[in-house]
Design a protein around this motif. Structure first.
Motif, PDB file in Angstrom:
ATOM      1  N   GLN A  48       2.932  -4.995  -2.660  1.00 17.33           N
ATOM      2  CA  GLN A  48       2.050  -4.497  -1.608  1.00 17.33           C
ATOM      3  C   GLN A  48       0.588  -4.691  -1.994  1.00 17.33           C
ATOM      4  OE1 GLN A  48       3.132  -0.437  -0.894  1.00 17.33           O
ATOM      5  NE2 GLN A  48       5.074  -0.966   0.079  1.00 17.33           N
ATOM      6  N   ALA A  49       0.282  -4.390  -3.271  1.00 18.11           N
ATOM      7  CA  ALA A  49      -1.096  -4.527  -3.732  1.00 18.11           C
ATOM      8  C   ALA A  49      -1.529  -5.991  -3.672  1.00 18.11           C
ATOM      9  CB  ALA A  49      -1.235  -3.983  -5.152  1.00 18.11           C
ATOM     10  N   VAL A  62      -3.047   2.120  -8.298  1.00 18.77           N
ATOM     11  CA  VAL A  62      -1.606   2.317  -8.479  1.00 18.77           C
ATOM     12  C   VAL A  62      -1.141   1.802  -9.848  1.00 18.77           C
ATOM     13  CG1 VAL A  62       0.673   1.809  -7.535  1.00 18.77           C
ATOM     14  CG2 VAL A  62      -1.248   2.151  -5.992  1.00 18.77           C
ATOM     15  N   ALA A 102      -1.758  -2.753   5.217  1.00 19.24           N
ATOM     16  CA  ALA A 102      -0.861  -1.769   4.600  1.00 19.24           C
ATOM     17  C   ALA A 102       0.479  -1.744   5.321  1.00 19.24           C
ATOM     18  CB  ALA A 102      -1.507  -0.385   4.623  1.00 19.24           C
ATOM     19  N   ASP A 103       0.442  -1.795   6.648  1.00 21.03           N
ATOM     20  CA  ASP A 103       1.693  -1.799   7.406  1.00 21.03           C
ATOM     21  C   ASP A 103       2.492  -3.066   7.138  1.00 21.03           C
ATOM     22  OD1 ASP A 103       2.298   0.535   8.917  1.00 21.03           O
ATOM     23  OD2 ASP A 103       0.432   0.217   9.998  1.00 21.03           O
ATOM     24  N   MET A 124     -11.415   0.630  -7.410  1.00 21.49           N
ATOM     25  CA  MET A 124     -10.491   1.648  -7.921  1.00 21.49           C
ATOM     26  C   MET A 124      -9.782   1.192  -9.199  1.00 21.49           C
ATOM     27  SD  MET A 124      -7.587   2.129  -5.068  1.00 21.49           S
ATOM     28  CE  MET A 124      -6.777   0.835  -4.185  1.00 21.49           C
ATOM     29  N   ARG A 144     -12.625  -2.658  -2.579  1.00 22.02           N
ATOM     30  CA  ARG A 144     -11.829  -1.444  -2.781  1.00 22.02           C
ATOM     31  C   ARG A 144     -10.887  -1.626  -3.972  1.00 22.02           C
ATOM     32  NH1 ARG A 144      -7.448   0.510   1.512  1.00 22.02           N
ATOM     33  NH2 ARG A 144      -6.176  -0.821   0.168  1.00 22.02           N
ATOM     34  N   GLU A 202       4.231  -2.758   3.852  1.00 18.81           N
ATOM     35  CA  GLU A 202       5.471  -1.977   3.921  1.00 18.81           C
ATOM     36  C   GLU A 202       6.608  -2.793   4.530  1.00 18.81           C
ATOM     37  OE1 GLU A 202       6.885   0.936   3.110  1.00 18.81           O
ATOM     38  OE2 GLU A 202       5.186   1.539   1.884  1.00 18.81           O
ATOM     39  N   VAL A 205      -6.307   6.030  -5.381  1.00 17.52           N
ATOM     40  CA  VAL A 205      -5.079   6.593  -4.794  1.00 17.52           C
ATOM     41  C   VAL A 205      -4.685   7.915  -5.461  1.00 17.52           C
ATOM     42  CG1 VAL A 205      -4.142   4.363  -4.077  1.00 17.52           C
ATOM     43  CG2 VAL A 205      -3.595   5.262  -6.335  1.00 17.52           C
ATOM     44  N   PRO A 251      -7.493  -3.300   6.941  1.00 18.97           N
ATOM     45  CA  PRO A 251      -6.830  -2.538   5.874  1.00 18.97           C
ATOM     46  C   PRO A 251      -5.556  -1.846   6.341  1.00 18.97           C
ATOM     47  CG  PRO A 251      -9.177  -2.186   5.782  1.00 18.97           C
ATOM     48  CD  PRO A 251      -8.923  -2.965   7.034  1.00 18.97           C
ATOM     49  N   GLN A 308      -2.309  -7.011  -0.146  1.00 17.76           N
ATOM     50  CA  GLN A 308      -3.601  -6.501   0.323  1.00 17.76           C
ATOM     51  C   GLN A 308      -4.740  -7.270  -0.328  1.00 17.76           C
ATOM     52  OE1 GLN A 308      -4.163  -2.467   0.968  1.00 17.76           O
ATOM     53  NE2 GLN A 308      -2.020  -2.027   1.334  1.00 17.76           N
ATOM     54  N   PHE A 350       5.559  -1.922  -5.177  1.00 18.87           N
ATOM     55  CA  PHE A 350       4.165  -1.458  -5.084  1.00 18.87           C
ATOM     56  C   PHE A 350       3.209  -2.584  -5.441  1.00 18.87           C
ATOM     57  CE2 PHE A 350       5.245   3.280  -6.106  1.00 18.87           C
ATOM     58  CZ  PHE A 350       5.854   3.383  -4.866  1.00 18.87           C
TER      59      PHE A 350
END
Lengths: 484, 465
Positions: A349-350, A377, A259-260, A370, A366, A263, A91, A255, A353, A346
């Motif tokens: 959200q992570a 994040v 993400a939506d 990362m 993913r 949120e 990110v 994905p 996912q 945050f």
């Protein structure tokens, strides 16, 4: 036996022009991605080093100033470049790479690469991770979809089974053959990656090894799924369409939808909402520039009592300095409350996912990739948190100097270069591998589960394999919805 | 031909997979529109809050100016001085903003204008958005059209001819007085019509709920959006026709079409970005930051001297009582910083614009880039509109300065009249650039016709056995 089967599959695959072209294209993209990753990373690292030096220069040479003026002039903390960012930018494009350290405010990072990007940024970026996570699975599908289905169509599957080969061994041979073909792409890519890393400094071996294992599990899972579908499908065409549907849904649809959903479940506040909440909480308390309000009075009484004097003029120290520091302490509580809430969002959200990784191995890899590369994040928040710790130390130092040395001059007092020189300096210690791995345990477990589940599916599929297509195919179109 | 169309339509309607995938597309379209609408609602709320701030600030300014004029308040007690009075210049969402978020969740939509703002700090704002959400991108209608619509088309057409041949029915059909060309045209045409009509009806109907058609340009935006959808779809139908005409097996067709999809939707845009940023590299933001800091430092030390120089040039503006010294020093400092930073900030702007115009120029390299740029522009969340807004805000700042300059230097409070005529920002926005839109639409049409023509040409060598 497995070796013979594997060798046969390998030979067949690499002789096909379809494989050569697509493997060549993927390899080319990988190499370009790694090279541009190295160029970008080195550029970013040198820019940040130069900026850090320049900032140090400006700080020391700011001239005679009130310590609180210096606190407003502030310093910048620049986020060090993660070496594995060469392979996976995570990110980073969407988080800032500098944090302004000033009095009264905990600032979020600024200067996001995405701000200065063209409109194409929304199509994603070319990194080794993108190619490995999205295009290599497609390559696997293209290689593996006919492995059983075509043998069935041409009648050779029946012959093979009639001479007593165990279906499990047959499947194992095919998996090994497909992976060997895949290795033609992945091994040179890893070699390029390692070579690239050696350009950017020390190679983080443990992290690199973790990444390699994670990607190996991911590729194994995809290969097993692909061969299992090939063993079950009524035709090679049906196998291909099902697998393409799987690929599209897991790498593109889920994905974004996740993400939506993230949120919706953990909405990120808008800038205005966030700062309005911060300001409201701060306004209730003491204001560093205005020690006259209620909290100021209470502080005044406390300080007078502490020093055993009856008025502020009799204090041996500067009351303004004390008030400023008191303001900082109160602000710190406010910031802790709001930033922690923001970061919890945050994190939520992570996590969401991560759970969606149940449906999409892409999300699992993913996340692992990362995080191990330290471009996720959470590592960003770690950096921000450590900058904030430093900001508080710096404010304490400057307000301390104000309190001790201002005397009657108050805000008219000016400190000099020695105060700036002796101020604390920010240095960032990135977290260890174990710190990185703990929260992604879910994703790691999901990768293993995908691998095990896919192996089980493959085992089941070949155990009950039909040597002949039992039904003739109905005219029509198998579609993405079958896979979805 | 009529019989062919009737026959193909019957086949298509009997095909459960076709119906299922088209329905799935329709459901996703509604989901995507709802997602975009949610984003837009949040944005509209934020914009409304900023507008309320503007109103509140001018109300305070009026009250204070009246109080000062009537003598019930000391000028020094005012919170809204010529230096402090501010206005938030807003980038309002365009009528069709909900359809394509594009750069809408990256670029700032507000800039605070006052005598205390420097031009180079107009658009640097703190950003809180969730990086993970930004990374994934929004599931909006533009994503559905650019990414998933071609896949629906591929799924329903990749084997229209090859499956008939593989089942042996192609020979039988062609033993009738039917030409291969008409057969393929009917197959693709019938499916094309069904899919495109469904897409237009579903996305059009869903969009009606979120596109502000009563606003100026609302209907035009919706019409352009649908036109872009149809032409982009037509391109993929044409491409599928070509691949079908090449006469390979169904599996090869599927692989070829998906490879083309990967190339056009994923690889070319990313490559284009690399090309644009390599051709016009940006200077370092951090270097710019450091220049800003160095100049800040020097000017703040030299501020008093700068002010003296200014008063030397403008003796008529020297105030009697030097009460608002701080504001004036701040203002001249900022002007000096702007002047000295200009070469660097200008270089930045130049390169950013050069990058975007490179993308504009080369967008024809992929219909996906073409369409995504076009959709972003129709939705008004594109780079070009944002850059135009920035220019407009900068002009507004200059106008603002002219307005408050003498009051600031003379140290006068706001008069009741001035407080009632605080400049308000209006984004003098042109209509969506019609040349860009028509070029893009024409480009899509030409690309669609080219691939279809190539298909019919390739069909001449088709072997039916």
């Amino acid at each position: 036996m497995i070796g013979i089967i594997a060798k046969k599959e390998w030979t067949e695959i690499v002789r096909e022009s379809r494989f050569r072209w697509s493997a060549g294209a993927v390899l080319l993209l990988l190499v370009v991605a790694v090279v541009s990753g190295v160029v970008g990373t080195r550029r970013a690292a040198s820019e940040r080093a130069a900026a850090t030096q320049a900032d140090e220069r400006e700080w020391v040479s700011q001239g005679a100033r009130n310590p609180h003026g210096a606190a407003h002039f502030g310093m910048y903390a620049f986020k060090p470049v993660s070496p594995l960012g060469v392979l996976d930018r995570g990110v980073e494009t969407f988080t800032g790479n500098a944090i302004w350290i000033e009095a009264h405010y905990q600032n979020p990072a600024q200067f996001r690469a995405a701000d200065d990007a063209t409109s194409m940024i929304r199509f994603g970026e070319l990194t080794a991770a993108t190619v490995l996570q999205t295009l290599v699975p497609l390559l696997i599908i293209v290689v593996a979809f006919p492995l059983f289905a075509r043998e069935r169509e041409s009648g050779t599957l029946r012959q093979l089974l009639s001479i007593g080969i165990s279906p499990a061994r047959l499947a194992a041979g095919k998996v090994v053959g497909a992976l060997a073909a895949l290795a033609c792409v992945v091994v040179p890519a890893i070699a390029t990656g390692v070579a690239a890393l050696s350009f950017t400094g020390e190679i983080p071996i443990a992290r690199l090894l973790t990444l390699t294992l994670a990607y190996a599990a991911y590729f194994l899972a995809i290969t097993a799924v692909a061969i299992a579908v090939s063993a079950r499908a009524s035709s090679s065409r049906a196998a291909l369409v099902t697998l393409l549907g799987f690929w599209i849904v897991t790498t593109f649809v889920i994905p974004r939808a996740a993400a939506d959903l993230g949120e919706r479940v953990h909405p990120t506040p808008t800038d205005r909402q966030f700062w309005a909440a911060v300001n409201e909480d701060t306004a209730k308390g003491i204001d560093g520039h205005n020690p006259a309000d209620a909290r100021g009075k209470a502080l005044e009484a406390r300080v007078l009592q502490q020093y055993g004097v009856s008025s502020l003029d009799q204090l041996p120290v500067s009351f303004e300095g004390i008030a400023l520091q008191e303001g900082e302490e109160y602000g710190n509580r406010v910031f802790d409350k709001h930033f922690h809430a923001l970061w919890r969002g945050f994190d939520g959200q992570a996590r969401l996912q991560r759970i969606a990784g149940l449906l999409s191995p892409y999300l699992a890899i993913r996340d692992v990739s990362m995080t191990v590369a330290r471009t996720d994040v959470r590592h960003h928040m770690h950096f921000a948190q450590s900058v904030e710790q430093f900001r508080r130390d710096l404010q304490r130092y400057l307000n301390g100097d104000f309190t001790q040395n201002a005397g009657a001059a108050g805000f008219g007092y000016k400190a000099g270069e020695s105060v700036w020189r002796n101020a604390p300096r920010f240095s960032y210690e990135p977290p260890a591998l174990r710190w990185s791995l703990v929260p992604i345990a879910t994703s790691l477990a999901l990768l293993v589960a995908w691998m095990a589940g896919a192996a089980w599916l493959l085992f089941r599929s070949v155990a009950t394999i039909r040597p002949r297509a039992t039904q003739t195919e109905t005219p029509g179109i198998a579609t993405l919805s079958e896979a979805a | 031909m009529n019989a062919l169309v009737r026959h193909e339509s019957r086949l298509m309607l009997r095909d459960r997979a076709f119906i299922a995938s088209t329905l799935l597309f329709a459901v996703l379209a509604v989901f995507a529109v709802m997602n975009g609408a949610r984003w837009l609602e949040q944005r509209r709320n934020s914009v409304a809050l900023e507008r309320a701030q503007n109103a509140q600030l001018s109300a305070t300014a009026r009250t204070e100016a009246d109080a000062i004029a009537s003598g019930s308040m000391q000028p020094a007690g005012a919170t809204v001085t010529p230096y402090r009075v501010a206005h938030r210049a807003l980038l309002e969402p365009a009528p069709a903003a909900a359809l394509a978020v594009a750069r809408g969740d990256l670029d700032p939509f507000m800039s605070r204008v006052s005598m205390a703002t420097a031009l180079h700090k107009l658009f640097t704002q703190w950003q809180l958005s969730s990086p993970l959400t930004l990374l994934a991108g929004r599931f909006d209608l533009a994503f559905l059209i650019v990414y998933l619509f071609p896949l629906l088309i591929i799924a329903v057409t990749y084997n229209v001819l090859s499956s008939e041949r593989e089942q042996g029915t192609l020979v039988m059909v062609l033993s009738q007085p039917v030409r291969l060309r008409s057969l393929l045209a009917a197959k693709i045409g019938v499916r094309g019509a069904a899919v495109l009509v469904t897409a237009v009806v579903v996305t059009g109907a869903a969009s009606l709920f979120v596109v502000d058609v009563s606003a100026r340009g609302g209907w035009t935006a919706l019409a352009m959006w649908l036109a872009a959808t149809v032409l982009y779809g037509a391109f993929w139908f044409g491409l599928s026709l070509w691949i079908n005409a090449a006469g390979r097996s169904s599996a090869t067709n599927a692989v070829a079409l998906v490879t083309l999809w990967v190339a056009l939707v994923i690889v070319v845009p990313v490559a284009l970005n690399v090309v644009a940023t390599t051709m016009h590299p940006l200077p370092s933001r951090l270097a710019l930051l450091q220049s800003t800091r160095a100049i800040d430092n020097e000017t703040s030390r030299a501020a008093t001297k700068l002010l003296d120089r200014f008063y030397h040039d403008h003796p008529e503006l020297v105030p009697e009582a030097d009460r608002t010294h701080f504001s004036r020093t701040g203002y001249v400092m900022r002007l000096e910083q702007e002047r000295r930073l200009l070469p660097e900030t200008a270089a930045f702007e130049r390169q950013l614009r050069a990058q975007q115009s490179a993308i504009d120029r080369y967008r024809f390299a992929s219909p996906a880039v073409l369409t995504s740029e076009l959709l972003a522009r129709i939705a008004g969340n594109d780079r070009t509109r944002f850059l135009a807004w920035q220019d407009s805000v900068r002009t507004f700042v200059l106008h603002w300065r002219e307005r408050f300059l003498s009051d600031l230097y003379l140290g006068r409070p706001l008069t009741p009249n001035a407080a009632r005529t605080i400049p308000e920002f209006r984004f003098a926005e042109g209509r969506i650039a019609i040349t860009h839109v028509s070029e893009s639409l024409a480009g899509l049409l030409v690309l669609a016709m080219l691939v279809a023509a190539a298909g019919f040409f390739a069909l001449r060598r088709y072997s039916i056995a």
